[in-house]
Design an enzyme around this catalytic site. Structure first.
Site, PDB file in Angstrom:
ATOM      1  N   THR A  88       1.010  -1.202   0.144  1.00 24.28           N
ATOM      2  CA  THR A  88      -0.092  -0.042  -0.098  1.00 24.28           C
ATOM      3  C   THR A  88       0.967   1.082   0.090  1.00 24.28           C
ATOM      4  OG1 THR A  88      -0.108  -0.165   2.397  1.00 24.28           O
ATOM      5  CG2 THR A  88      -1.955  -1.085   1.092  1.00 24.28           C
ATOM      6  N   ASN A 220       1.457   3.510  14.863  1.00 22.69           N
ATOM      7  CA  ASN A 220       2.738   3.818  14.128  1.00 22.69           C
ATOM      8  C   ASN A 220       2.722   5.409  14.515  1.00 22.69           C
ATOM      9  OD1 ASN A 220       3.305   1.457  13.398  1.00 22.69           O
ATOM     10  ND2 ASN A 220       2.973   1.635  11.263  1.00 22.69           N
ATOM     11  N   PHE A 222       1.993   7.242  17.004  1.00 23.89           N
ATOM     12  CA  PHE A 222       2.624   7.452  18.313  1.00 23.89           C
ATOM     13  C   PHE A 222       3.981   6.862  18.654  1.00 23.89           C
ATOM     14  CE2 PHE A 222      -0.934   8.270  21.718  1.00 23.89           C
ATOM     15  CZ  PHE A 222      -1.621   8.800  20.913  1.00 23.89           C
ATOM     16  N   CYS A 272       7.293   1.568   7.046  1.00 24.30           N
ATOM     17  CA  CYS A 272       6.034   1.993   7.723  1.00 24.30           C
ATOM     18  C   CYS A 272       5.712   3.294   8.300  1.00 24.30           C
ATOM     19  CB  CYS A 272       5.551   0.944   8.768  1.00 24.30           C
ATOM     20  SG  CYS A 272       5.479  -0.771   8.063  1.00 24.30           S
ATOM     21  N   PHE A 273       6.657   3.860   8.906  1.00 25.13           N
ATOM     22  CA  PHE A 273       6.413   4.864   9.889  1.00 25.13           C
ATOM     23  C   PHE A 273       5.924   6.169   9.008  1.00 25.13           C
ATOM     24  CE2 PHE A 273       8.768   3.874  13.897  1.00 25.13           C
ATOM     25  CZ  PHE A 273       7.681   3.042  14.415  1.00 25.13           C
ATOM     26  N   LYS A 275       5.265   6.284   5.866  1.00 30.43           N
ATOM     27  CA  LYS A 275       4.140   6.011   4.804  1.00 30.43           C
ATOM     28  C   LYS A 275       2.800   6.181   5.661  1.00 30.43           C
ATOM     29  CE  LYS A 275       3.543   1.746   3.587  1.00 30.43           C
ATOM     30  NZ  LYS A 275       2.384   1.144   3.899  1.00 30.43           N
ATOM     31  N   PHE A 334      17.890  -0.368   8.025  1.00 26.78           N
ATOM     32  CA  PHE A 334      17.168   0.741   8.536  1.00 26.78           C
ATOM     33  C   PHE A 334      17.070   0.313  10.278  1.00 26.78           C
ATOM     34  CE2 PHE A 334      12.864  -0.621  10.175  1.00 26.78           C
ATOM     35  CZ  PHE A 334      12.832  -1.894   9.399  1.00 26.78           C
TER      36      PHE A 334
HETATM   37  N1  LIG Z   1       6.806  -4.683   6.818  1.00 25.10           N
HETATM   38  C1  LIG Z   1       6.248  -4.623   8.036  1.00 25.10           C
HETATM   39  O1  LIG Z   1       6.978  -4.657   9.335  1.00 25.10           O
HETATM   40  C2  LIG Z   1       4.692  -4.208   8.012  1.00 25.10           C
HETATM   41  C3  LIG Z   1       4.305  -4.490   9.312  1.00 25.10           C
HETATM   42  C4  LIG Z   1       2.868  -4.060   9.520  1.00 25.10           C
HETATM   43  C5  LIG Z   1       2.145  -3.826   8.387  1.00 25.10           C
HETATM   44  N2  LIG Z   1       2.760  -3.630   7.355  1.00 25.10           N
HETATM   45  C6  LIG Z   1       1.758  -3.381   5.881  1.00 25.10           C
HETATM   46  O2  LIG Z   1       1.655  -4.727   5.109  1.00 25.10           O
HETATM   47  C7  LIG Z   1       1.642  -4.285   3.802  1.00 25.10           C
HETATM   48  C8  LIG Z   1       2.530  -5.261   3.024  1.00 25.10           C
HETATM   49  O3  LIG Z   1       3.816  -4.985   3.523  1.00 25.10           O
HETATM   50  P1  LIG Z   1       5.014  -5.828   3.277  1.00 25.10           P
HETATM   51  O4  LIG Z   1       6.192  -5.398   3.935  1.00 25.10           O
HETATM   52  O5  LIG Z   1       4.709  -7.391   3.485  1.00 25.10           O
HETATM   53  O6  LIG Z   1       5.356  -5.555   1.681  1.00 25.10           O
HETATM   54  P2  LIG Z   1       6.175  -6.631   0.712  1.00 25.10           P
HETATM   55  O7  LIG Z   1       6.467  -5.684  -0.404  1.00 25.10           O
HETATM   56  O8  LIG Z   1       7.291  -7.248   1.369  1.00 25.10           O
HETATM   57  O9  LIG Z   1       5.204  -7.445   0.230  1.00 25.10           O
HETATM   58  C9  LIG Z   1       3.766  -7.304  -0.544  1.00 25.10           C
HETATM   59  C10 LIG Z   1       3.749  -8.578  -1.447  1.00 25.10           C
HETATM   60  O10 LIG Z   1       2.649  -8.317  -1.930  1.00 25.10           O
HETATM   61  C11 LIG Z   1       2.766  -8.900  -3.624  1.00 25.10           C
HETATM   62  N3  LIG Z   1       1.751  -8.483  -4.358  1.00 25.10           N
HETATM   63  C12 LIG Z   1       1.293  -6.807  -4.742  1.00 25.10           C
HETATM   64  N4  LIG Z   1      -0.018  -7.049  -5.332  1.00 25.10           N
HETATM   65  C13 LIG Z   1      -0.199  -8.133  -5.489  1.00 25.10           C
HETATM   66  C14 LIG Z   1      -1.517  -8.841  -6.086  1.00 25.10           C
HETATM   67  N5  LIG Z   1      -2.410  -8.053  -6.803  1.00 25.10           N
HETATM   68  N6  LIG Z   1      -1.582 -10.380  -6.134  1.00 25.10           N
HETATM   69  C15 LIG Z   1      -0.718 -11.075  -5.412  1.00 25.10           C
HETATM   70  N7  LIG Z   1       0.487 -10.392  -4.758  1.00 25.10           N
HETATM   71  C16 LIG Z   1       0.557  -8.981  -4.846  1.00 25.10           C
HETATM   72  C17 LIG Z   1       4.080  -8.200  -3.922  1.00 25.10           C
HETATM   73  O11 LIG Z   1       4.499  -8.938  -5.135  1.00 25.10           O
HETATM   74  C18 LIG Z   1       4.755  -8.407  -2.619  1.00 25.10           C
HETATM   75  O12 LIG Z   1       5.671  -9.805  -2.768  1.00 25.10           O
HETATM   76  C19 LIG Z   1       1.586  -2.954   3.897  1.00 25.10           C
HETATM   77  O13 LIG Z   1       0.557  -2.312   3.871  1.00 25.10           O
HETATM   78  C20 LIG Z   1       2.478  -2.624   5.015  1.00 25.10           C
HETATM   79  O14 LIG Z   1       2.377  -1.141   5.216  1.00 25.10           O
HETATM   80  C21 LIG Z   1       4.168  -3.944   7.068  1.00 25.10           C
HETATM   81  O1  LIG Z   2      14.117   4.036  20.111  1.00 26.56           O
HETATM   82  C1  LIG Z   2      13.863   3.846  18.957  1.00 26.56           C
HETATM   83  C2  LIG Z   2      13.249   2.920  18.263  1.00 26.56           C
HETATM   84  C3  LIG Z   2      13.306   2.702  16.945  1.00 26.56           C
HETATM   85  N1  LIG Z   2      13.994   3.763  16.239  1.00 26.56           N
HETATM   86  C4  LIG Z   2      14.084   3.597  14.757  1.00 26.56           C
HETATM   87  O2  LIG Z   2      12.794   3.569  14.162  1.00 26.56           O
HETATM   88  C5  LIG Z   2      12.610   2.687  12.939  1.00 26.56           C
HETATM   89  C6  LIG Z   2      11.409   1.638  13.234  1.00 26.56           C
HETATM   90  O3  LIG Z   2      11.781   0.641  14.143  1.00 26.56           O
HETATM   91  P1  LIG Z   2      10.925  -0.567  14.686  1.00 26.56           P
HETATM   92  O4  LIG Z   2       9.640   0.308  14.744  1.00 26.56           O
HETATM   93  O5  LIG Z   2      11.723  -1.253  15.609  1.00 26.56           O
HETATM   94  O6  LIG Z   2      10.800  -1.324  13.307  1.00 26.56           O
HETATM   95  P2  LIG Z   2       9.609  -1.732  12.186  1.00 26.56           P
HETATM   96  O7  LIG Z   2       9.787  -2.841  11.633  1.00 26.56           O
HETATM   97  O8  LIG Z   2       9.673  -0.449  11.244  1.00 26.56           O
HETATM   98  O9  LIG Z   2       8.275  -1.534  13.010  1.00 26.56           O
HETATM   99  C7  LIG Z   2       7.246  -0.553  12.969  1.00 26.56           C
HETATM  100  O10 LIG Z   2       6.584  -0.467  11.896  1.00 26.56           O
HETATM  101  C8  LIG Z   2       5.762  -1.486  11.632  1.00 26.56           C
HETATM  102  C9  LIG Z   2       5.192  -1.450  10.192  1.00 26.56           C
HETATM  103  O11 LIG Z   2       3.914  -0.925  10.477  1.00 26.56           O
HETATM  104  C10 LIG Z   2       4.777  -1.973  12.845  1.00 26.56           C
HETATM  105  O12 LIG Z   2       3.960  -3.216  12.673  1.00 26.56           O
HETATM  106  C11 LIG Z   2       5.831  -1.973  14.060  1.00 26.56           C
HETATM  107  O13 LIG Z   2       4.843  -2.354  15.344  1.00 26.56           O
HETATM  108  C12 LIG Z   2       6.337  -0.829  14.365  1.00 26.56           C
HETATM  109  O14 LIG Z   2       7.239  -0.952  15.590  1.00 26.56           O
HETATM  110  C13 LIG Z   2      14.072   2.028  12.794  1.00 26.56           C
HETATM  111  O15 LIG Z   2      14.918   2.996  11.957  1.00 26.56           O
HETATM  112  C14 LIG Z   2      14.862   2.155  14.355  1.00 26.56           C
HETATM  113  O16 LIG Z   2      15.984   2.348  14.176  1.00 26.56           O
HETATM  114  C15 LIG Z   2      14.667   4.617  16.832  1.00 26.56           C
HETATM  115  O17 LIG Z   2      15.147   5.302  16.224  1.00 26.56           O
HETATM  116  N2  LIG Z   2      14.524   4.949  18.150  1.00 26.56           N
END
Ligand SMILES: NC(=O)c1ccc[n+]([C@@H]2O[C@H](COP(=O)([O-])OP(=O)(O)OC[C@H]3O[C@@H](n4cnc5c(N)ncnc54)[C@H](O)[C@@H]3O)[C@@H](O)[C@H]2O)c1
Ligand SMILES: O=c1ccn([C@@H]2O[C@H](COP(=O)(O)OP(=O)(O)O[C@H]3O[C@H](CO)[C@@H](O)[C@H](O)[C@H]3O)[C@@H](O)[C@H]2O)c(=O)[nH]1
Length: 480
Positions: A88, A220, A222, A272-273, A275, A334
């Site tokens: 997204t 996110n 917060f 994420c943050f 976006k 990151f």
């Molecule tokens: N990365 C994280 O830590 C995290 C945590 C929580 C929520 N999210 C959210 O989850 C969602 C996915 O994030 P991600 O990091 O897994 O992304 P990602 O890019 O790693 O994975 C998304 C996958 O979806 C596939 N895709 C896209 N359109 C498609 C379709 N129409 N049919 C089938 N496959 C399709 C892509 O090829 C890709 O492999 C986002 O909305 C993100 O904001 C991410």
């Molecule tokens: O005290 C801190 C904690 C984190 N970070 C930075 O913040 C970023 C994000 O870190 P973190 O939140 O640990 O990783 P993410 O995988 O991005 O996870 C966040 O984003 C995800 C996607 O939405 C959520 O699911 C999680 O709950 C949320 O923590 C990184 O660059 C960290 O280095 C700092 O600079 N200081």
């Protein structure tokens, strides 16, 4: 047997489904994706993403009740519960460009579900989406439903990268939002039953759809706000002689504030943050809440300020120019324990230094050369599209070399900057690094990992975010 299909085999879809498969042997889980290389990797010994503990989980269930496939339509049509975990990204063009979420991939997944379904489905929003998305998805699904009933649930994911498996095994909470109708509540219960295999009931929170969707963006916002708050303090610490680590500790012991997420840094990164806050800002603006939008915008502004401040500090310390000087960059991911570079502050810092004509030698234990070169050449937000839809591998940035050894990266360098808090950076032989560097030798620590006093004793001029300044740096022009 309940059948689950997850559309999107990425950082969320892959690990989340692997853990569901492990904890629920009676459920068949198929993860599908349009990206052939991703699915091939999930079916190989080298998984497409690095997460501590993920390999073991996948090995235990793959081929038993966990499958990865590109046959999207077949598995969607057979499933009872469909998770949608696709990209997204932030929109780059048109209405809401630079802020609003681009729901292209979500919409095409929903249209495909509507086209191929032959039985009733529960469709679960796993991706992070704007509040009210479920309403739009419902319209798409039911527009031509041929009598098929759909229930849309919001079940946002809160895992953090680097600790995904730990977070999934032992979540603070699982949030499920659904319609407040009998059918809606039945669907909520069906999903709750899946998580109840391993998550204690009091940690499964049920709410209405809009609260669940909004809670993800709010969480996110917060979390990021805490980092921007402590980073804002870090600038004031440098100006006054306070130490941000001491300030964080002192305020964090107040149980109302809490000690987590108060580490000052070169700025937050990750997919994420930024976006999600931009998305939140856009929703506020669309609802006429300008002041609220401006409040959250400031979190991103401070993050950008922190990255700029770091670059300016490097350049001003090194006699106001880094032109043709070799700078060693330690860490590109990151955060530690991931190879993910999406929105890593390292991109902005490296681009800032390259803008001042520096030569960079970059070392990261997990990030590949190709990835770094792509990141340094890609336009803002392009990274958040399925890999085969991203611009082709660009020509490499000539002033950048990527090496696999810290001592090679730092050899003959004028300065070292630390941009990821990899554990191995805490135990480097700085005496050896110092001996092989140009003098004066500088260390700029964007993650507060080095022992500042020890390095100063060796002879380095050290800048560590939010720590009392080296006398050398105190005399340098103020940085903005
Ligand atoms: N990365 C994280 O830590 C995290 C945590 C929580 C929520 N999210 C959210 O989850 C969602 C996915 O994030 P991600 O990091 O897994 O992304 P990602 O890019 O790693 O994975 C998304 C996958 O979806 C596939 N895709 C896209 N359109 C498609 C379709 N129409 N049919 C089938 N496959 C399709 C892509 O090829 C890709 O492999 C986002 O909305 C993100 O904001 C991410
Ligand atoms: O005290 C801190 C904690 C984190 N970070 C930075 O913040 C970023 C994000 O870190 P973190 O939140 O640990 O990783 P993410 O995988 O991005 O996870 C966040 O984003 C995800 C996607 O939405 C959520 O699911 C999680 O709950 C949320 O923590 C990184 O660059 C960290 O280095 C700092 O600079 N200081």
């Amino acid at each position: 047997m309940v059948k689950i299909c997850c559309i999107g085999a990425g950082y969320v879809g892959g690990p989340t489904m692997a853990v569901i498969a492990l904890k629920c042997p009676s459920i068949e889980v198929v993860v599908v994706d349009i990206s052939v290389p991703r699915i091939t990797a999930w079916n190989s010994d080298t998984l497409p993403i690095y997460e501590p503990g993920l390999d073991e989980v996948v090995k235990q269930c793959r081929g038993k009740n966990l499958f990865f496939s590109t046959d999207v339509e077949k598995h969607v049509s057979e499933a009872d519960i469909i998770f949608v975990s696709v990209n997204t990204p932030t929109k780059t063009r048109g209405l809401g460009a630079g802020k609003a979420a681009d729901l292209t991939y979500w919409e095409s997944a929903a249209r495909m579900i509507a086209d191929v379904s032959k039985s009733d489905k529960i469709v679960v929003e796993k991706s992070t989406v704007p509040v009210k998305t479920a309403e739009a998805i419902e319209k798409i699904l039911t527009h031509n439903s041929k009598g098929i009933k759909y229930q849309i649930l919001s079940n946002p994911e809160f895992l953090a990268e680097g600790t995904a498996i730990k977070d999934l095994f032992n979540p603070d909470r699982v949030l499920i939002g659904g319609r407040e109708t009998p059918d809606g509540q039945k669907a909520v219960k069906a999903l709750k039953d899946v998580y109840a295999h391993w998550v204690p009931e009091d940690r499964i929170i049920c709410s209405n759809l809009w609260s669940a969707e909004l809670s993800k963006l709010a969480a996110n916002a917060f979390l990021a706000q805490r980092i921007s708050s402590v980073n804002a303090m870090s600038a004031l610490c440098e100006a006054t002689g306070a130490n941000v680590a001491e300030v964080s500790h002192a305020i964090g012991t107040d149980t109302r504030i809490g000690s987590k997420f108060l580490n000052s840094s070169v700025g937050f990164g990750g997919s994420c943050f930024q976006k999600d806050i931009l998305n939140l800002v856009y929703i506020c603006e669309c609802n006429g809440l300008t002041e609220v939008a401006n409040y959250w915008k400031q979190v991103i502004k401070v993050n950008d300020y922190q990255k700029n401040r770091f670059v300016n500090r490097i350049v001003s310390s090194m006699f106001n120019t880094v032109s043709r000087k070799k700078i060693a960059v330690l860490g590109f991911a990151f955060k530690k324990d991931t190879s993910d570079t999406r929105e890593t502050p390292a991109i902005d810092v490296c681009k800032g230094l390259l803008g001042d004509n520096a030569r960079l030698s970059i070392y990261d234990p997990l990030v590949t050369e190709d990835q770094i070169q792509r990141d340094l050449s890609m336009n803002k937000f392009d990274w958040d599209h399925p890999i085969h839809l991203q611009p082709m591998s660009p020509t490499s940035v000539k002033e950048v070399s990527i090496v696999w050894d810290v001592y090679e990266a730092t050899k003959d360098a004028h300065g070292v900057c630390i941009l990821t808090e990899w554990d191995e950076f805490k135990t480097l032989d700085f005496q050896r690094i110092y001996a092989n560097m140009q003098k004066p030798a500088f260390v700029f620590d964007g993650r507060n990992v080095v022992d500042v006093e020890k390095l100063r004793e060796i002879g380095f001029i050290v800048y560590s975010i939010g720590k009392p300044l080296d006398s050398w740096l105190k005399d340098m022009p103020a940085v903005a």
